[in-house]
Design a protein around this motif. Structure first.
Motif, PDB file in Angstrom:
ATOM      1  N   SER A   1      35.522  33.129  52.042  1.00  0.00           N
ATOM      2  CA  SER A   1      34.305  33.132  51.187  1.00  0.00           C
ATOM      3  C   SER A   1      34.565  31.704  50.184  1.00  0.00           C
ATOM      4  O   SER A   1      35.833  31.446  49.981  1.00  0.00           O
ATOM      5  CB  SER A   1      34.161  34.276  50.406  1.00  0.00           C
ATOM      6  OG  SER A   1      35.110  34.372  49.546  1.00  0.00           O
ATOM      7  N   GLN A   2      33.501  31.443  49.596  1.00  0.00           N
ATOM      8  CA  GLN A   2      33.699  30.407  48.760  1.00  0.00           C
ATOM      9  C   GLN A   2      34.631  30.645  47.563  1.00  0.00           C
ATOM     10  O   GLN A   2      34.644  31.941  47.125  1.00  0.00           O
ATOM     11  CB  GLN A   2      32.417  30.029  47.867  1.00  0.00           C
ATOM     12  CG  GLN A   2      31.227  29.237  48.634  1.00  0.00           C
ATOM     13  CD  GLN A   2      30.167  29.092  48.084  1.00  0.00           C
ATOM     14  OE1 GLN A   2      29.607  30.049  47.277  1.00  0.00           O
ATOM     15  NE2 GLN A   2      29.482  27.749  48.068  1.00  0.00           N
ATOM     16  N   PRO A   3      35.591  29.870  46.874  1.00  0.00           N
ATOM     17  CA  PRO A   3      36.409  30.459  45.917  1.00  0.00           C
ATOM     18  C   PRO A   3      35.476  30.677  44.570  1.00  0.00           C
ATOM     19  O   PRO A   3      34.444  30.135  44.540  1.00  0.00           O
ATOM     20  CB  PRO A   3      37.274  29.070  45.674  1.00  0.00           C
ATOM     21  CG  PRO A   3      36.720  27.942  46.310  1.00  0.00           C
ATOM     22  CD  PRO A   3      35.762  28.691  47.439  1.00  0.00           C
ATOM     23  N   VAL A   4      36.041  31.599  43.806  1.00  0.00           N
ATOM     24  CA  VAL A   4      35.277  32.024  42.658  1.00  0.00           C
ATOM     25  C   VAL A   4      35.775  31.215  41.419  1.00  0.00           C
ATOM     26  O   VAL A   4      36.737  30.586  41.570  1.00  0.00           O
ATOM     27  CB  VAL A   4      35.791  33.706  42.338  1.00  0.00           C
ATOM     28  CG1 VAL A   4      34.559  34.459  41.742  1.00  0.00           C
ATOM     29  CG2 VAL A   4      36.249  34.241  43.333  1.00  0.00           C
ATOM     30  N   PRO A   5      34.815  31.094  40.479  1.00  0.00           N
ATOM     31  CA  PRO A   5      35.234  30.211  39.479  1.00  0.00           C
ATOM     32  C   PRO A   5      36.628  30.520  38.711  1.00  0.00           C
ATOM     33  O   PRO A   5      36.803  31.717  38.551  1.00  0.00           O
ATOM     34  CB  PRO A   5      33.952  30.197  38.454  1.00  0.00           C
ATOM     35  CG  PRO A   5      32.952  31.419  38.995  1.00  0.00           C
ATOM     36  CD  PRO A   5      33.523  31.770  40.398  1.00  0.00           C
TER      37      PRO A   5
ATOM     38  N   VAL B   1      34.858  38.917  37.902  1.00  0.00           N
ATOM     39  CA  VAL B   1      35.222  37.903  39.110  1.00  0.00           C
ATOM     40  C   VAL B   1      34.732  36.618  38.596  1.00  0.00           C
ATOM     41  O   VAL B   1      34.412  35.862  39.373  1.00  0.00           O
ATOM     42  CB  VAL B   1      34.582  38.647  40.378  1.00  0.00           C
ATOM     43  CG1 VAL B   1      35.174  39.746  41.143  1.00  0.00           C
ATOM     44  CG2 VAL B   1      33.135  38.682  39.991  1.00  0.00           C
ATOM     45  N   GLY B   2      34.392  36.254  37.168  1.00  0.00           N
ATOM     46  CA  GLY B   2      34.103  35.334  36.924  1.00  0.00           C
ATOM     47  C   GLY B   2      32.730  34.785  36.918  1.00  0.00           C
ATOM     48  O   GLY B   2      32.283  33.542  36.427  1.00  0.00           O
TER      49      GLY B   2
ATOM     50  N   ARG C   1      25.681  32.662  44.190  1.00  0.00           N
ATOM     51  CA  ARG C   1      26.424  33.014  45.122  1.00  0.00           C
ATOM     52  C   ARG C   1      25.552  33.441  46.374  1.00  0.00           C
ATOM     53  O   ARG C   1      24.569  33.962  46.441  1.00  0.00           O
ATOM     54  CB  ARG C   1      27.159  34.444  44.543  1.00  0.00           C
ATOM     55  CG  ARG C   1      28.159  34.328  43.680  1.00  0.00           C
ATOM     56  CD  ARG C   1      29.276  33.209  43.557  1.00  0.00           C
ATOM     57  NE  ARG C   1      30.141  33.434  44.987  1.00  0.00           N
ATOM     58  CZ  ARG C   1      31.156  32.580  45.083  1.00  0.00           C
ATOM     59  NH1 ARG C   1      31.190  31.636  44.312  1.00  0.00           N
ATOM     60  NH2 ARG C   1      31.784  32.873  46.112  1.00  0.00           N
TER      61      ARG C   1
ATOM     62  N   GLU D   1      27.966  37.906  50.879  1.00  0.00           N
ATOM     63  CA  GLU D   1      29.098  37.940  50.231  1.00  0.00           C
ATOM     64  C   GLU D   1      28.942  39.267  49.188  1.00  0.00           C
ATOM     65  O   GLU D   1      29.691  40.067  48.928  1.00  0.00           O
ATOM     66  CB  GLU D   1      29.876  36.963  49.447  1.00  0.00           C
ATOM     67  CG  GLU D   1      30.201  35.911  50.515  1.00  0.00           C
ATOM     68  CD  GLU D   1      30.724  34.584  49.950  1.00  0.00           C
ATOM     69  OE1 GLU D   1      30.833  34.575  48.772  1.00  0.00           O
ATOM     70  OE2 GLU D   1      30.838  33.615  50.560  1.00  0.00           O
TER      71      GLU D   1
END
Lengths: 1042, 477, 214
Positions: free
Chosen positions: A894-898, B192-193, B203, B207
């Motif tokens: 999945s896209q990397p988280v910030p 999780v930011g 997002r 997901e």
């Protein structure tokens, strides 16, 4: 009208009260035991029975009040028995007392804390040495009464009466007839037995309030439970004669004359199994003492110490206290076998015998031991020995005592929890129908430190109109009356009572609220009154930390040390302390101590003993601190009015600091005997409440004048004694603590990594939080590694690194994690650690614990930064079907988280662990806004005294000591260390919200430097918490106003 | 086009209460507190309190230390809900589709109203005008979905514009704490930011669904307006019976005029919305012990104006005498009828025989007067004159069963309303004394010795002796 | 001996008055026991259901209410107290198991309104017993109340002071109460028998025991 024929000669009728319920029947009786005794004496009573409900907790206080007074005190207890009715058991002799205690113990142990359970069978078997007064339940039919009467007569014979009480109710006449009828049909005599709940009619209101509190309802809602009048008071002879027929009154006198028991008869017999067969206790003690002496003084004792030892042994034999020492000795032996660190303190530390028996660790040669302080012939009171054990292993010692002597022979002394202002106002207020937040508001208005205005005056001023309403007046008056009333029994922190045979022969035993802990119904004052022996088994956190330090030193430095063989008088250690580098050091780490260290500059063990004793309210109020410091710094000449005084005060430069010195002064300068001097000490301890000190004033001053001292010096000594009050610290006590203080300082200097690791593993303890200890560690260049799931254990541990030992933080820091679940997971960790988050779940880690580890950034080895590891851990399949066990299908990419910013990381650390190894939030703020013009804590040392500065820091503590009137000490913490800010009451009032609520505080004020101690006197307070919030960081809670 | 407007009243109940009080009350810092998580927290505060540094959510102990003369009152949710419904009733005259979002919010659907009020800003203007009469602090925010408008309102950064893009930008900047999600969800998102609502919206939904469950997806759909969660629009009630709680007890009718005026204002609003008028009002004054004094206001001819109603009510009230202090006031509209009705039929009410006890009581009260019909009432009190009393008949469905009964005592069958002094010699004491000393927590404590005694005519009386002498209090008939 | 059919019919309806013996068939017409055997016997079985009775009292509170307590205890429906001389006292009544919720007390000074209230009570199904304190009732008023009581099968009592004049009234029973050591009851008129001289009635059982204090 109920018959009330007069006695032939009313004048000589001396009344008797057989049923008095004191306030030791919690929330039922409305008077103190001594109030009953005084009222009875005023009315010329011949006998008074204290009959609390299934308890004898109040009898000792009554015994003290009635000692040497013309009043016979009868011990008894009241029981409410289902079906049978109310029963009063009165003790006739010593065996009867033992039977009653046994009955109360059984009744209490059948129910949970605070209640009791009895049935009529309990009164049908052996209470042969007691008398029984029976008040049949109203619903009992005549036949049932006859049946019970026959059975009761079987066990009590003719010590059995029907108890009639008359309180001017509507049904008095019917009840009178019924008792006459019962008396004839059951062949039982009737006695006049008033139900007395208070000593004076005016206590009706308080008694009703107590009922309201007990039923948790306002008084107006429980009217049916309240008596309809105030007739439950102690009546005068005339009133009794008007109320009861003469024959019934005389019967109650007969009952009283048959009771011949006095509490004084209770003799304390020691456990005998400590003395080997064929040897007397004295010989056994002497052998043990001399064996110990050989170890303690390998090169033999000084003659002076030897004389003292013999004198002690001889006095102990004379007062037959051998068993007391042997019991303590046995405990101490157990602790030494199990390697539990311990230390005897209190007055015992004045005894050479205790030192030889390894009970205390204070070398008599080091401090001037004063035996009278420990035992004196005149006082004829048992010695008082407290023994501290490691707080994590004290439970082992307690269970050892229970197992060795059995639950029937050992129990904890009680402490009586009493009403103080806060609890009193709340409970009485609720009973009068006030709302919770109204009472909260009233409590706010009262400043308990204000000595000259009573709390009532403060309330009346602050809350106009309160005293105009009837309810308001009741609130003020009844709250004052209830102060000091017992609320419930709780267990003494560690005071054990051990008996030769069964303890229940002496006092009933109750259930304590902690599981398998039992408590006796008397507190330590009662035990002292009856000369019963109490052994204090206390807990001390620092002992646990010291043991862990010694273990770590042994493991990592292969150096086996015990407390005793730590090298003494090491100059480096004292130099460290002089720079106030004492964070974590026992007893000298508090703010007040750290500001005293650079001024006192301790160089020897005795200096440390003084340092510990001097920073206490006693010496401060007695104004002894400044003269001592001036004399130590040579600014003031040291003079002694006479040689005897020189001998006593020489070691403290002519300024009395310890209690022992005051006693010696009284003996030497004023001619007091040893015993009188100790009574002076005891009076000092309680001078505020009892005021006994005045009678000593004349004696002391006269004594000194006769011996040629100036009046001015005598008055100064007396003023200093009053200053001591209850805070005057005994030298022996201070010396025991000084041992531990020096040991912990020594380890901090030579093995800093060991020092911090052991302290962190012994939290919660001491003055500082984990975060503050870690910051101090890093300022001492001790490398600290963050928590890592691949390496960390539950506890912190030391691992070798290139810059010497480094501390690997343990999982115990993470909030919410339980040791049990983690132990199971860590056990399955292979040498190279875990492979993936998935494996963590498979070894039994719950989803919630996984999230907590991620939040604490402990999973960086498996999943990178905390955001990413949290993100991935959320995706881990929760219920893993066994079929698919072991197949790790790749989580969908999945896209990397910030990435977390540094501020978010710091905030995350604080939220998860209240600790952060990353930069201090202040460092971030300084970097961003530059906090221009704001000085660092470390830069303050280079400022000129009186210089105006700006400082900023996280508030970690607010203190308002009672000694400094109106001044508040705020501790600020920034990346370079601590700052002490002094805030006058006026400044606090101006910047009220910043003073009260700021987490980040900016202060503009004047620097004050005095002998190396730096303070900033605040002029302006600014609340910088908003800037902190921008960072997303919230500092952990500060410890305020403790 | 933003189809939704959200009206947010952060201090609705407090503002409403302050409106009922004389102006000088607004100067005293006041706050309402509520117990949340076992702690008393400030939930509403007036301007004076806010200036002293009081913040919402602050512990009450801290608040009163910060500002000692702070007045604290418990927050009543039911009262606030009543105020909100009254507010909706007023706004119903302008907005057709209104949804109540308790505790202090109203959502208005705007698109259908745009033509009537000549454009989006016309609607907004109308709302502002309508709200002038009410002295309440409020925020108005627009949004392309009800939730969006609400979030902006709650966060205190309202956006009033037709264009959806402005709302979107404002929404994206909102920190996650203002997302209206449950606290535990917010903590997870922050860990999780995802610290802003914008970051969350960016997002991919799949997901998020996998990690945070369906609830979050449902929330996102509601936020973007893809689905509108079910709403229960406001419908004006078909009958009017409103109540106002007075902040301080009123001792006399004039003190009640102020809230009465406000109630009659709402009556006019109600009648206006239905195009009705009324021939009678029932005004009830509620007292502390639950009893009410009821006044029927008969109107000669059907009216609906507030002025006329007030005048007539004052006439009726002036004649009445207030027995006890009033805690709350309520008004019910009787026999509302369509305005154009002409003559009313004068049918006498037939005397129906089918009635149980309440019917009979009703007729006796109507004819003889309420206070003439009484019942026997017992109270938990040792003082005889309070233990048994005659009280006006209460139409309560059965006496509230007193849980604990007073113990069964031998008492006379008759009690004199006023104890009469007597001459001790004329009486022969037979039983007693029974001593009663009670009521110390109230003003009138008593201390009496009661006796059963016989007079010269062999009659058994219940007499007592107290500090003032001998009195006859009852008869054993 | 059998009476002719017409006489028999009259007796059936109870219109024929027979002197001392209560006709047997009266039993089907309901009697409510007064709670005092000696009084029931004189009244021919108790108070007649659907009747109004007069209690003349020498002076108030000599035991007249004690006399009625047994009836009050057994009544299933409500009781109306009309113009009682003092307040009926709840704890005293509940001590004798009288159901407080069923007691309605009306104070109405205006005689016409009082009578109206009495009639309303007798007409209503919810009231079973009427106790009325009234100084003087005219014959017409008594007749109306008697008809209402009879029609609705209710029981009513009028408590008045001693009536000097001897005019007839439509009461079923007229009693005269006086108090010496005991309550003396004199039956001035009764449905089933001649007037009787005063006889003691043991109402003191429901009152506190009297004692002879020397």
């Amino acid at each position: 009208m109920v018959g009330s024929a007069k006695l032939t000669s009313p004048a000589d009728y001396a009344p008797v009260a057989l049923h008095c319920v004191t306030n030791y029947s919690f929330l039922r009786g409305a008077s103190h035991p001594h109030e009953f005794v005084e009222q009875a004496l005023a009315y010329g009573y011949q006998a008074l029975a204290i009959t609390d409900e299934c308890s004898v907790a109040g009898v000792v206080r009554a015994y003290v009040a009635a000692r040497e007074r013309p009043l016979q005190l009868i011990v008894g207890s009241k029981f409410r028995v289902p079906k049978l009715g109310t029963v009063i058991v009165l003790v006739r002799n010593r065996q009867g007392y033992a039977q009653l205690c046994q009955l109360i113990t059984q009744a209490r142990q059948r129910a949970h804390k605070g209640n009791y359970a009895v049935t009529e069978e309990d009164f049908l078997q052996p209470l042969s040495h007691c008398s029984l007064l029976w008040r049949p339940a109203p619903e009992l039919s005549l036949e049932q009464c006859q049946q019970y009467a026959k059975q009761l007569k079987g066990s009590f014979g003719d010590y059995l009466w029907l108890a009639y009480s008359r309180h001017f109710h509507a049904d008095d006449a019917e009840r009178y007839q019924r008792y006459r009828h019962l008396s004839d049909s059951c062949q039982l005599p009737v006695a006049a037995v008033c139900e007395v709940y208070y000593h004076h009619p005016q206590r009706q209101a308080l008694h009703d309030v107590l009922t309201g509190i007990r039923l948790r309802q306002p008084v107006s809602q429980v009217v049916t439970e309240l008596p309809q009048n105030q007739e439950h008071y102690l009546r005068s002879a005339e009133q009794l004669q008007q109320c009861y027929p003469a024959d019934w009154l005389s019967q109650s006198c007969v009952i009283a004359q048959q009771c011949h028991f006095c509490l004084g008869e209770l003799k304390y017999e020691y456990p005998t199994e400590l003395v080997p067969a064929g040897m007397t206790a004295t010989e056994h003690l002497r052998n043990l003492t001399y064996a110990g002496a050989r170890q303690r003084f390998p090169q033999g004792m000084q003659t002076q110490v030897k004389e003292k030892l013999e004198k002690e042994l001889q006095l102990i034999a004379q007062l037959k206290y051998e068993y007391f020492f042997l019991t303590i000795h046995d405990l101490v032996q157990f602790a030494r076998q199990r390697g539990i660190l311990y230390q005897g303190r209190g007055s015992a530390a004045n005894s050479v015998v205790c030192y030889c028996l390894h009970i205390t660790a204070v070398n008599p040669e080091q401090i001037d031991v004063l035996f009278e302080r420990f035992i004196s012939a005149e006082r004829d009171e048992p010695p008082d020995i407290d023994v501290d054990f490691e707080h994590e292993r004290r439970e082992e010692v307690i269970q050892y005592i229970y197992q060795k002597y059995g639950r029937q022979r050992a129990a904890l002394a009680a402490t009586v929890i009493r009403y103080r202002l806060r609890s009193a106002l709340r409970d009485v207020g609720k009973a009068l129908g006030y709302h919770e937040h109204e009472l909260q508001h009233y409590l706010q208005q009262v400043d308990r430190r204000d000595q000259h205005r009573s709390w009532q005056q403060q309330l009346i001023e602050q809350v106009p109109g309160l005293d105009l309403t009837q309810r308001g007046r009741c609130l003020l008056q009844l709250t004052q009356e209830i102060l000091g009333f017992p609320r419930h029994l709780s267990q003494h922190v560690g005071g054990f009572v051990i008996a030769a045979t069964k303890l229940t022969e002496l006092v009933p035993i109750e259930q304590a609220n902690m599981p398998e802990r039992t408590v006796i119904q008397w507190d330590k004052d009662d035990l002292e009154t009856l000369h019963l022996i109490k052994v204090d088994v206390l807990a001390l956190g620092m002992l646990t930390a010291l043991r862990k330090m010694l273990q770590l030193i042994a493991i990592h430095y292969q150096r086996c040390l015990t407390l005793a063989d730590i090298p003494q008088e090491d100059a480096n250690v004292y130099r460290m302390l002089q720079q106030a580098d004492a964070v974590g050091v026992f007893q000298v780490e508090s703010r007040a101590q750290m500001s005293m260290l650079p001024r006192l500059r301790p160089q020897t063990f005795y200096d440390l003993v003084v340092q510990i004793a001097i920073v206490r309210p006693g010496p401060i109020q007695g104004d002894m601190v400044h003269p001592y410091l001036r004399r130590r710094a040579g600014l003031e000449a040291i003079t002694y009015p006479s040689d005897e005084v020189r001998q006593v005060l020489e070691r403290t430069l002519g300024v009395p600091i310890f209690q022992e010195q005051v006693i010696k002064l009284a003996m030497v300068a004023a001619g007091f005997s040893g015993g009188e001097a100790d009574q002076l000490r005891r009076a000092m301890a309680t001078w505020k409440s009892t005021g006994q000190l005045q009678q000593f004033e004349q004696k002391l001053i006269q004594g000194m004048l006769q011996r040629g001292y100036q009046l001015e010096f005598a008055q100064q000594i007396y003023a200093q004694i009053c200053g001591f009050g209850e805070y005057g610290f005994p030298e022996s006590h201070s010396a025991s603590f000084a041992n531990l203080a020096y040991a912990s300082a020594w380890v901090k200097y030579y093995y800093p990594a060991v020092f911090y690791c052991a302290l962190l593993n012994s939290l919660p303890m001491g003055f500082y939080s984990a975060n503050q200890l870690l910051q101090d560690a890093r300022r001492h260049h001790v490398p600290v590694l963050p928590i890592d799931i691949q390496v960390s254990q539950w506890d912190h541990f030391l691992e070798p690194g290139e810059r010497g030992l480094q501390i690997r933080l343990g999982l115990r820091l993470i909030k919410g994690l339980s040791q049990g679940s983690m132990a199971q997971v860590l056990a399955q960790r292979s040498a190279i650690g875990f492979a993936s988050l998935q494996q963590l779940r498979e070894v039994g880690l719950s989803a919630a614990d996984l999230r907590r580890l991620a939040a604490a950034d402990a999973l960086h080895a498996l999943a990178g930064n905390r955001h990413q590891s949290q993100w991935d851990s959320l995706a881990v399949q929760t219920e893993q079907l066994p079929l698919f066990q072991g197949i790790h299908e790749q989580p969908v990419p999945s896209q990397p988280v910030p990435l977390p910013t540094e501020a978010q990381d710091i905030a995350g650390d604080y939220r998860a662990m209240a600790v952060s190894l990353r930069r201090h939030p202040l460092a971030l703020l300084r970097e961003r806004h530059g906090l221009r013009g704001y000085k660092l804590a470390s830069e303050l040392a280079y400022c000129r005294p009186g210089q105006w500065v700006q400082v900023a820091g996280l508030v970690t503590g607010r203190q308002r000591p009672s000694t400094a009137s109106g001044v508040t000490f705020i501790t600020l913490e920034d990346e370079s260390g601590f700052m002490n800010v002094v805030v006058w009451a006026s400044t606090a009032a101006v910047h009220r919200s910043a003073y009260l609520t700021a987490q980040l505080l900016k202060v503009k004020g004047k620097v004050e430097i005095e002998a190396g101690v730096i303070h900033v006197v605040a002029g302006i307070l600014i609340d910088g918490t908003a800037q902190l919030a921008e960072l997303g960081v919230s500092a952990n809670r500060s410890r305020d106003f403790h | 086009m933003n189809a939704w407007l959200y009206l947010h009243f952060p201090h609705l109940l407090l503002d409403y209460q302050q409106a009922l009080q004389p102006p000088e009350a607004a100067v005293v810092p006041t706050a309402l507190i509520q117990t949340r998580a076992r702690q008393q927290q400030v939930v509403q505060a007036n301007l004076a309190a806010l200036q002293q540094g009081i913040r919402l959510g602050m512990a009450d102990v801290l608040a009163s230390t910060m500002c000692p003369q702070l007045q604290l009152r418990p927050y009543q949710e039911a009262q606030e809900h009543r105020v909100l419904t009254q507010l909706a009733q007023v706004l119903y005259q302008d907005i057709g589709h209104l949804v109540l979002t308790p505790p202090h919010g109203l959502i208005c659907e705007v698109r259908s109203m745009v033509q009537l009020h000549r454009g989006f800003h016309g609607v907004v203007q109308r709302l502002h005008q309508r709200l002038q009469q009410w002295p309440l602090r409020y925020l108005l925010s627009s949004g392309y979905s009800p939730l969006a408008a609400q979030l902006l309102g709650w966060a205190g950064c309202p956006v009033v514009s037709e264009h959806a893009t402005e709302v979107k930008q404002a929404l994206w900047r909102l920190p996650i704490e203002c997302s209206g999600l449950p606290a535990e969800q917010i903590a997870k998102l922050r860990d999780v930011g995802l610290v802003t609502v914008g970051a969350l919206l960016q997002r991919p939904r799949a997901e998020l669904g996998e990690r945070f469950g369906g609830a979050l997806l449902h929330y996102l759909a509601a936020l973007t307006g893809e689905l509108i969660p079910p709403q229960s629009p406001y419908h004006p009630p078909d009958r009017f019976d409103e109540k106002i709680e007075l902040v301080a007890e009123a001792q006399s009718w004039p003190q009640v005029m102020f809230p009465l005026k406000r109630l009659l204002q709402q009556v006019e609003g109600f009648l206006e919305s239905h195009q009705w008028s009324t021939r009678g009002l029932l005004i009830r004054a509620h007292h502390r012990d639950g009893s009410t004094t009821q006044i029927k206001v008969r109107l000669a001819r059907p009216t609906w104006q507030q002025g006329e109603l007030l005048q007539l009510s004052q006439l009726h009230l002036a004649r009445q005498q207030l027995a006890q202090p009033v805690l709350a006031l309520s008004v019910r509209v009787l026999q509302p009828e369509p305005r154009q009705a002409v003559a009313t039929s004068l049918i006498a009410q037939p005397a129906t025989k089918t009635d149980e006890l309440t019917g009979l009581i009703g007729r006796l009260q109507a004819r003889l007067g309420e206070h003439k019909v009484q019942q026997l009432h017992t109270a938990m009190d040792w003082r005889p004159e309070y233990q048994g009393q005659l009280q006006p008949w209460q139409a309560t469905a059965g006496q509230p069963q007193v849980t604990q009964r007073m113990p069964r005592l031998r008492r006379p069958y008759w009690l004199l309303a006023q104890a009469q002094p007597i001459l001790r010699q004329q009486w022969q004491l037979q039983w007693g004394p029974e001593r009663i000393v009670s009521g110390w927590w109230q003003a009138d404590t008593i201390q009496r010795d009661y006796y059963i005694a016989v007079d010269r005519q062999y009659r058994q009386g219940w007499i007592y002796h107290c500090s003032d002498g001998w009195f006859l209090h009852g008869w054993f008939s | 001996m059998a009476f002719p059919a017409q006489v028999e019919a009259l007796m059936q309806k109870g219109w024929l008055w027979q002197g001392q013996v209560a006709p047997p068939q009266q039993t089907k017409q309901q009697f409510i026991s007064s709670g005092w055997p000696e009084l029931d016997e004189q009244l021919g079985g108790g108070w007649l259901q659907g009747s109004i009775n007069e209690l003349q009292i020498q002076q108030p509170f000599i035991g007249e209410l004690a006399l009625l307590i047994p009836v009050l205890q057994r009544v299933q429906a409500a009781t109306l107290w009309l113009n009682p001389p003092q307040q009926p006292y709840a704890p005293g009544l509940s001590y004798q198991q009288v159901d407080l919720a069923q007691q309605v007390v009306v104070q109405e000074a205006d005689p016409k309104l009082a009578l109206w209230a009495a009639e309303q009570a007798l007409l209503s199904d919810s009231v079973q017993l009427l106790l009325m304190w009234h100084p003087h009732l005219s014959a017409v008023q008594v007749r109306r109340l008697q008809q209402a009581a009879h029609a609705q099968q209710k029981l009513a009592f009028v408590i008045t002071p001693w009536q000097s004049s001897e005019e007839a009234r439509a009461y079923v029973n007229r009693l005269q109460l006086s108090r010496t050591e005991q309550l003396q009851v004199r039956l001035l008129k009764r449905r089933f028998g001649w007037p009787l001289p005063p006889f003691p009635c043991s109402v003191d059982k429901l009152l506190p025991r009297r004692r002879r204090i020397v």
